[in-house]
Design a protein around this motif. Sequence first.
Motif, PDB file in Angstrom:
ATOM      1  N   SER A  98       0.833  -1.210   0.000  1.00  0.00           N
ATOM      2  CA  SER A  98       0.000   0.000   0.000  1.00  0.00           C
ATOM      3  C   SER A  98       0.862   1.253   0.000  1.00  0.00           C
ATOM      4  N   ALA A  99       1.969   1.216   0.733  1.00  0.00           N
ATOM      5  CA  ALA A  99       2.839   2.391   0.750  1.00  0.00           C
ATOM      6  C   ALA A  99       3.438   2.633  -0.632  1.00  0.00           C
TER       7      ALA A  99
ATOM      8  N   ARG B 195       2.215   1.654  -3.489  1.00  0.00           N
ATOM      9  CA  ARG B 195       1.191   2.068  -4.460  1.00  0.00           C
ATOM     10  C   ARG B 195       0.861   3.543  -4.307  1.00  0.00           C
ATOM     11  N   ALA B 196       0.739   3.994  -3.060  1.00  0.00           N
ATOM     12  CA  ALA B 196       0.366   5.393  -2.856  1.00  0.00           C
ATOM     13  C   ALA B 196       1.441   6.327  -3.391  1.00  0.00           C
ATOM     14  N   ASN B 197       2.699   6.022  -3.059  1.00  0.00           N
ATOM     15  CA  ASN B 197       3.772   6.885  -3.545  1.00  0.00           C
ATOM     16  C   ASN B 197       3.912   6.811  -5.055  1.00  0.00           C
TER      17      ASN B 197
ATOM     18  N   ILE C 109       1.487   6.333  -7.258  1.00  0.00           N
ATOM     19  CA  ILE C 109       0.444   7.139  -7.911  1.00  0.00           C
ATOM     20  C   ILE C 109       0.804   8.616  -7.836  1.00  0.00           C
ATOM     21  N   LEU C 110       1.317   9.026  -6.683  1.00  0.00           N
ATOM     22  CA  LEU C 110       1.700  10.435  -6.526  1.00  0.00           C
ATOM     23  C   LEU C 110       2.794  10.814  -7.515  1.00  0.00           C
TER      24      LEU C 110
ATOM     25  N   ALA D 100       1.556  11.123 -11.027  1.00  0.00           N
ATOM     26  CA  ALA D 100       0.811  12.358 -11.284  1.00  0.00           C
ATOM     27  C   ALA D 100       1.761  13.505 -11.583  1.00  0.00           C
TER      28      ALA D 100
ATOM     29  N   ILE E  63      -5.390  13.396  -6.503  1.00  0.00           N
ATOM     30  CA  ILE E  63      -4.076  14.020  -6.641  1.00  0.00           C
ATOM     31  C   ILE E  63      -4.122  15.469  -6.194  1.00  0.00           C
TER      32      ILE E  63
ATOM     33  N   HIS F 146      -0.092   6.418   4.254  1.00  0.00           N
ATOM     34  CA  HIS F 146      -0.670   5.664   3.141  1.00  0.00           C
ATOM     35  C   HIS F 146      -1.027   4.245   3.538  1.00  0.00           C
TER      36      HIS F 146
END
Lengths: 84, 410
Positions: free
Chosen positions: A53-54, A56-58, A60-61, A64, B375, B407
């Motif tokens: 999860s960590a 994946r979150a980073n 996606i960021l 972007a 985002i 997260h």
Amino acid sequence: MLSILAQATEAIDLRPIGAGLSIAVGAIGPGLGIGLMVAGAMEALGRNPEAESAIRANLILGIAFAEAVAIYALIIGIIIAFVL
Amino acid sequence: MSRKQKFLLIALVAIILTVLGRLFLNSPMAHIQFAAESVAKGVFGFWDITNSLIAAWLAMVILIVLAFLATRKMRLVPTGLQNFVEAVVGWLLSVVESIAGKENGRKFFPLVATIFFFIIVANWSALLPVFGTVGKVESAEEFMEHQTEAVVGDLNTSREKAHQPELPHDYHAIEEAIHAKTPDGVAIRDAVMREAGSDRLVIFSGGEDSIKLIPIGFLKQKEIRVNEVWDAERWAVKDKPVTNDGKVVFDPHANSVGVLVPFLRSMNTDLMNPLALAIVAMFMVQYWGIRANGFFSYASRFINFKGGPVGFVVGILESISEVARLISFSFRLLGNMFAGEVLMFSFVFLLPVMAGILVMPFILETFVGFIQALIFAALTLLFSTLAVESHDEGHGEGHGEAAATGHAAR
């Protein structure tokens, strides 16, 4: 007889070429960047599946941020195509 | 018949339908305009209501009604709509607190959650069938007037001024040239339609200085450059005699259609709305930074005399990057939404029969709308967290810890 309907301009309209080039070249960098990012994420995931999860979150960021650069190029292309 | 045969038969029927649709049910390319179209001009004398503004109002109404309905009869153990809303808000709060810490998270949560919900409701509501299709049709004359006003500037424009002959757009000359005919005595619009084998003509704008005549049929277009042509006296290109290569004029009173101005257009496809959200977000980031650190301590990040000349340049770069965040926030959201809208319009006009293929950009739009909302909110939160932490802690420590433990709620 119907040649009167041909559009007779003196200057070549280069705007479509500009718009196309803008996004085409502008997407090369971010495309490579996102690929590298996801490659790093895959490798990190392989090493440590528990941190999914960590990661994946980073990821996606980061994607972007990189995609935003491609969007800048797209905006210029859109402006050239539709506004100019 | 076997599965493979069935599949081949379906594929064959689909291909035949597509080809037939392309041949007989074709339509001209959609009119895509970057700036949002005004639905009502001159309200209260100065205000143009654009269709993106109406879509923003719709998103606000949806959110207000949702909030009202979800908190009407609140129970300790929630059910129904209250349960759903609590689940979403709870998830968002856990994400916010994992990035910003408990105390700061509560402080930032209202703004971040508002941004998230507003953007996501606006993006997803734009997938309704009503957006972009229902509107009023402006005749070509009205459209030309709007284009001229845009050039002259709408601060002092009145109807009288728009008809003065010294306009850069030669609007007056166009109006006279409308009734011209070719040297053969044929009305130009008839010639365009005859060449395409159609009896209906659609007029679109080709930009600031050109108009497209599109006979409905085989997707042909004729683009007419407006400001090169019009010499009202000689109906000819300036300084050139009338030849068979003369320009085409159009007759808006013919059986032609004008431009469709939709009443609703996705809120984030107009630059104004993402820019407004970005301004609000950046302003609040600065406000929280100043509030937490004190004005001079926060300002020393940007005007830094302590670190010598290098520190000074770093401060300048910091301030430039703060301003650049405004641009990057708004353009990221605008670009994603506008590109998605153009994609869906193109699909709609490209394959009139194979509408099932629209599922792909629809799903993409849903996903992209959600991601962009997330985002925007997450970056606002990130910058707020960075602004609030004091200089003593240092950037690496506080932020690294927050990101590493964070997260996890996802």
